[in-house]
Design an enzyme around this catalytic site. Structure first.
Site, PDB file in Angstrom:
ATOM      1  N   ARG B  22       0.981  -1.293   0.031  1.00  0.00           N
ATOM      2  CA  ARG B  22      -0.018  -0.015  -0.025  1.00  0.00           C
ATOM      3  C   ARG B  22       1.081   1.170   0.089  1.00  0.00           C
ATOM      4  NH1 ARG B  22      -4.375  -1.937   1.995  1.00  0.00           N
ATOM      5  NH2 ARG B  22      -4.199  -4.090   2.410  1.00  0.00           N
ATOM      6  N   THR B  23       0.189   2.366  -0.604  1.00  0.00           N
ATOM      7  CA  THR B  23       0.757   3.434  -0.445  1.00  0.00           C
ATOM      8  C   THR B  23       0.851   4.178   0.965  1.00  0.00           C
ATOM      9  OG1 THR B  23       0.219   4.028  -2.805  1.00  0.00           O
ATOM     10  CG2 THR B  23       1.017   5.879  -1.280  1.00  0.00           C
ATOM     11  N   LEU B  24       2.024   4.210   1.295  1.00  0.00           N
ATOM     12  CA  LEU B  24       2.010   4.722   2.941  1.00  0.00           C
ATOM     13  C   LEU B  24       2.577   6.226   3.079  1.00  0.00           C
ATOM     14  CD1 LEU B  24       3.626   1.350   4.614  1.00  0.00           C
ATOM     15  CD2 LEU B  24       1.225   2.117   4.824  1.00  0.00           C
ATOM     16  N   ASN B 126      -5.348   2.094   0.587  1.00  0.00           N
ATOM     17  CA  ASN B 126      -4.405   2.219  -0.383  1.00  0.00           C
ATOM     18  C   ASN B 126      -4.548   3.221  -1.367  1.00  0.00           C
ATOM     19  OD1 ASN B 126      -2.137   1.446  -1.859  1.00  0.00           O
ATOM     20  ND2 ASN B 126      -3.085  -0.102  -3.101  1.00  0.00           N
TER      21      ASN B 126
END
Lengths: 280, 244
Positions: B22-24, B126
């Site tokens: 996921r985009t963190l 995400n």
């Protein structure tokens, strides 16, 4: 049409290059009660004959609202028609939700046609037995399409399907050149006249027909019985002769078979059993 | 084959970690986009910087792109996510063109499609780490809207992302009016971009201005703004500051 050895499966071609099952499906449309559609530049009117099977029952719904800007009239197996209307409503509402914009009717019609085509190329399916007159608006104005069980679709200025539709078509052919610039009310009047043609002398009253309108600035809606009766009276569209008091279904089907001309003896025989076997 | 140790227990609500990333946090980011409606359509401005944290690393990033015949998309935030969005939109426009009928997706439709995409990604934890500005003209109707990474969407006569909301919108609220001429619109945008250049440390002095009208869209060649650093406040910035 006569029975032959190539008509068992939709996936079997005849030597002449025909798919008989698809053609038989189109016969089912011809046996259904009439539906007509006509359009001007800004409005489309759909109409159909709604005869109940007996005095005790209500009539079948043959005109469906798909969205504010799209409606459909069906002829043939109404159950198939209902299922396809549900599909159309789903597609419309999904498009509206994603794009906040109405689904252009031209695209819906192509999706419908592609769905019908699938059923002509799978051995475990059968073609839909219903013809659809799709009325809708898109960027380029008002449109009327006819979707066939074969998966073909055509655009029309005016059209009629179902039993005794030829009479309505003849009427429409004489008048269609004026439709483009017709006012909404005159369009409805022409629709009622066309419906009257299919009744073959029987009195036209609002209890046996349904009319729906969609246009620029006017969302799709079915006109209520009172309004339709008023228009019938106002335009004096009542039929001149009195129709026979005999069961409308049997006589209707008989006349339809005779009118088609090409109706085979055995097929004419099977539909002659009083009430038609399938709910049409 | 896992090179990264998964810290999530397998039964977490966030789904299996081993096959998803996921985009963190964002890595290469663009800063503000500012846009306004003017007489003939929409004007949009964005600089060409791609920052890597506090480093002003990339200086030729095009953060505005035309979409179909009728729309212009500007993005701030993660540049790779912006490229992903352009890929989705390419496909969307392709299928729209393949219908080959008289209909086409206008800016309103594209904006709402993007809202659905952004919101659905946010719901899956995400997100596409962007703030998008979507402007266009179709059938004489001007449209300007914005969508954020959490799916917040709205339309207005002038919009901005990031720092632009704090520095540019107040100027636009004072000075924007209906039927701005092209020159006035550009002047107003440059005023906003100049303030951002002075005050936003991720801004660079290389910008493009894009215009979209009924006829089509154009994106200018990159150019720079004149700046003035001799303001007395800049000469001695700490004067009067607490603790100096």
């Amino acid at each position: 049409m006569f029975r032959n050895q190539y008509d068992t499966d939709v996936t079997t071609w005849s030597p002449a290059g025909r798919l008989f099952q698809v053609e038989y499906a189109m016969e089912a449309v011809k046996q259904g009660s009439a539906a007509i559609g006509l359009r001007s530049k800004t409005h489309i009117v759909l109409g159909c004959v709604n005869k109940a099977n007996s005095e005790l029952s209500s009539h079948q719904k043959k005109i469906f609202k798909v969205d504010d800007h799209i409606g459909v009239a069906i002829a043939g197996l109404t159950a198939d028609g209902r299922v396809l209307s549900r599909y159309m409503r789903n597609e419309s509402i999904n498009y509206s939700f994603t794009y906040e914009s109405p689904l252009p009717v031209g695209r819906l019609v192509v999706q419908l046609a592609d769905k019908a085509q699938v059923c002509t190329q799978r051995s475990w399916k059968r073609p839909y037995g219903v013809g659809l007159l799709v009325a809708g608006l898109d960027e380029s104005g008002a449109h009327l399409y006819y979707n066939c069980p074969s998966g073909n679709y055509f655009e029309y200025q005016a059209f009629a399907i179902g039993s005794r539709s030829q009479a309505a078509k003849t009427y429409l052919e004489r008048r269609f050149e004026n439709f483009a610039d017709s006012s909404r009310d005159y369009l409805v009047k022409d629709a009622l006249m066309a419906i009257r043609e299919t009744l073959q002398g029987e009195t036209l009253k609002s209890s046996i027909c349904t009319v729906a309108v969609v246009g620029v600035g006017e969302p799709f809606h079915v006109l209520d019985q009172e309004t339709v009766q008023q228009m019938i009276d106002a335009f004096e569209i009542v039929g001149e002769q009195e129709g026979p008091a005999a069961e409308p279904d049997a006589s209707a089907v008989l006349e339809a078979a005779a009118e088609q001309g090409a109706a085979a003896a055995d097929q004419g025989g099977s539909t002659d059993e009083g009430v038609a076997p399938m709910d049409i | 084959m896992q090179f990264m140790a998964s810290k999530q227990p397998e039964n977490s609500l966030l789904g299996p970690e081993s096959d998803s990333q996921r985009t963190l946090y964002p890595y290469v980011t663009g800063t503000s986009v500012v846009a306004l409606k003017y007489k003939d359509g929409i004007l949009m401005a964005a600089d060409m910087g791609g920052s890597y944290g506090s480093t002003l690393r990339y200086k030729s990033v095009e953060r505005m792109k035309p979409i179909g015949k009728h729309s212009l998309l500007g993005a701030s935030g993660e540049i790779s996510d912006f490229q992903e969005i352009l890929h989705y939109l390419d496909e969307l426009i392709l299928y729209d063109n393949m219908w080959d009928d008289g209909n086409s997706l206008g800016p309103k439709e594209v904006h709402n499609y993007l809202t659905r995409v952004m919101y659905n990604r946010r719901n899956k934890f995400n997100p596409l780490w962007n703030s998008l500005v979507l402007g266009g003209v179709k059938n004489g109707q001007k449209y300007l809207g914005t969508v954020s990474m959490i799916g917040v969407n709205f339309e207005d006569n002038h919009v901005a992302t990031g720092f632009g909301n704090h520095l540019a919108r107040p100027i636009l609220r004072q000075e924007w009016h209906e039927n701005l001429s092209f020159e006035d619109g550009v002047r107003l945008l440059e005023k906003c971009m100049r303030v951002l250049l002075y005050r936003d440390r991720s801004a660079i002095n290389k910008l493009q201005i894009a215009k979209i009208t009924e006829e089509g869209s154009t994106i200018s060649q990159p150019y720079s703004l004149k700046t003035y650093w001799e303001f007395s406040a800049f000469a001695n910035p700490a004067q009067g500051a607490v603790g100096s």
